[in-house]
Design an enzyme around this catalytic site. Structure first.
Site, PDB file in Angstrom:
ATOM      1  N   ASP A  95       0.860  -1.184   0.000  1.00 45.46           N
ATOM      2  CA  ASP A  95       0.000   0.000   0.000  1.00 45.46           C
ATOM      3  C   ASP A  95       0.894   1.231   0.000  1.00 45.46           C
ATOM      4  O   ASP A  95       1.482   1.579   1.028  1.00 45.46           O
ATOM      5  CB  ASP A  95      -0.900   0.019   1.240  1.00 45.46           C
ATOM      6  CG  ASP A  95      -1.983  -1.050   1.220  1.00 45.46           C
ATOM      7  OD1 ASP A  95      -1.860  -2.024   0.456  1.00 45.46           O
ATOM      8  OD2 ASP A  95      -2.953  -0.915   1.994  1.00 45.46           O
ATOM      9  N   LYS A 159      -6.916   3.550  -2.694  1.00 45.11           N
ATOM     10  CA  LYS A 159      -7.228   3.493  -1.259  1.00 45.11           C
ATOM     11  C   LYS A 159      -7.423   4.906  -0.736  1.00 45.11           C
ATOM     12  O   LYS A 159      -6.685   5.816  -1.102  1.00 45.11           O
ATOM     13  CB  LYS A 159      -6.092   2.775  -0.540  1.00 45.11           C
ATOM     14  CG  LYS A 159      -6.185   2.741   0.974  1.00 45.11           C
ATOM     15  CD  LYS A 159      -4.990   1.984   1.559  1.00 45.11           C
ATOM     16  CE  LYS A 159      -4.907   2.103   3.069  1.00 45.11           C
ATOM     17  NZ  LYS A 159      -3.711   1.421   3.621  1.00 45.11           N
ATOM     18  N   LYS A 188     -10.169   0.449  -1.746  1.00 44.58           N
ATOM     19  CA  LYS A 188      -9.983   0.158  -0.321  1.00 44.58           C
ATOM     20  C   LYS A 188     -10.324   1.396   0.494  1.00 44.58           C
ATOM     21  O   LYS A 188      -9.788   2.475   0.251  1.00 44.58           O
ATOM     22  CB  LYS A 188      -8.539  -0.282  -0.047  1.00 44.58           C
ATOM     23  CG  LYS A 188      -8.254  -0.548   1.431  1.00 44.58           C
ATOM     24  CD  LYS A 188      -6.849  -1.100   1.636  1.00 44.58           C
ATOM     25  CE  LYS A 188      -6.489  -1.201   3.110  1.00 44.58           C
ATOM     26  NZ  LYS A 188      -5.123  -1.744   3.325  1.00 44.58           N
TER      27      LYS A 188
END
Length: 224
Positions: A95, A159, A188
């Site tokens: 991430d 995300k 996300k």
């Protein structure tokens, strides 16, 4: 939306522990909880990748690590190295935080290249890249642009947040992100999701992965 049961909901969750003062004992506890509930992954700072991978081997639960975290203002070379090292240590998912300053400066090319080089390194090892755009700093137009740049750079997910900024995930932002990327990328939601109801609202808005530290509370809420 029909009620999602505990086992189903667990597969949406990246069980997350990113506190700077997280001890080895805390990391091991997080892994134990992930194994108990069978979450999608355990998400930690990259230093802990090897330990988490060791704990999760054979469970089907992924090791997830953050890159360029939490500010995104490190060099691309540093992000690439960090991603490669985390993968070498056992990470399955990365991430990364975008260069937020370049995005708000209007330098789309720099943002895309930053993501692209990390994506290339991650995909060369057949791993997954999620791109944190830190929605609390962005206008709606910038959220859309960040998602488009992540897609052009071949990311797998966009995300919402690091969880370290002024605000976390908002359903309106998740909806906008899902509208922008369609079914081509994952979305996300992360930051400030503390209950079963909040988790479900994010899924209904279009998230197919949730980054949460309140995993146990959320999943126990699925029993009600």
């Amino acid at each position: 939306m029909e009620k999602i049961n505990q086992a189903e909901l667990a597969k949406y969750l990246d069980h997350t522990l990113l506190k700077p003062n997280a001890s080895k004992k805390d990391i091991l506890q997080t892994c134990a909880e992930a194994k108990q509930y069978q979450t999608a992954s355990v998400c930690v700072n990259a230093y802990w990748a090897g330990l988490v991978h060791q704990q999760l081997t054979g469970t089907g639960i992924n090791t997830c690590c953050v890159v360029g975290f939490p500010l995104g203002a490190t060099s691309t070379a540093a992000k690439v190295f960090e991603a490669k090292q985390a993968i070498s240590d056992g990470a399955d998912e990365l991430d990364m935080v975008i260069n937020i300053g370049e995005l708000v400066s209007g330098n789309a090319e720099a943002v895309q290249k930053d993501i692209e080089q990390v994506a290339d390194a991650v995909h060369a090892q057949n791993k997954l890249l999620k791109v944190i755009i830190e929605t609390s700093f962005l206008t709606n137009d910038q959220i859309v642009q960040a998602c488009q740049l992540a897609e052009k750079a071949h990311a797998d997910f966009v995300k919402t947040s690091t969880g370290f900024s002024s605000a976390g995930a908002k359903t309106a932002d998740v909806k906008l992100m899902r509208q922008t990327v369609g079914d081509r990328l994952g979305v996300k939601a992360s930051g400030g999701i503390h209950s079963y109801e909040e988790a479900i609202s994010m899924i209904e808005a279009g998230a197919n992965r949730l980054g949460v530290s309140a995993t146990v509370k959320i999943l126990e809420g699925a029993k009600d």
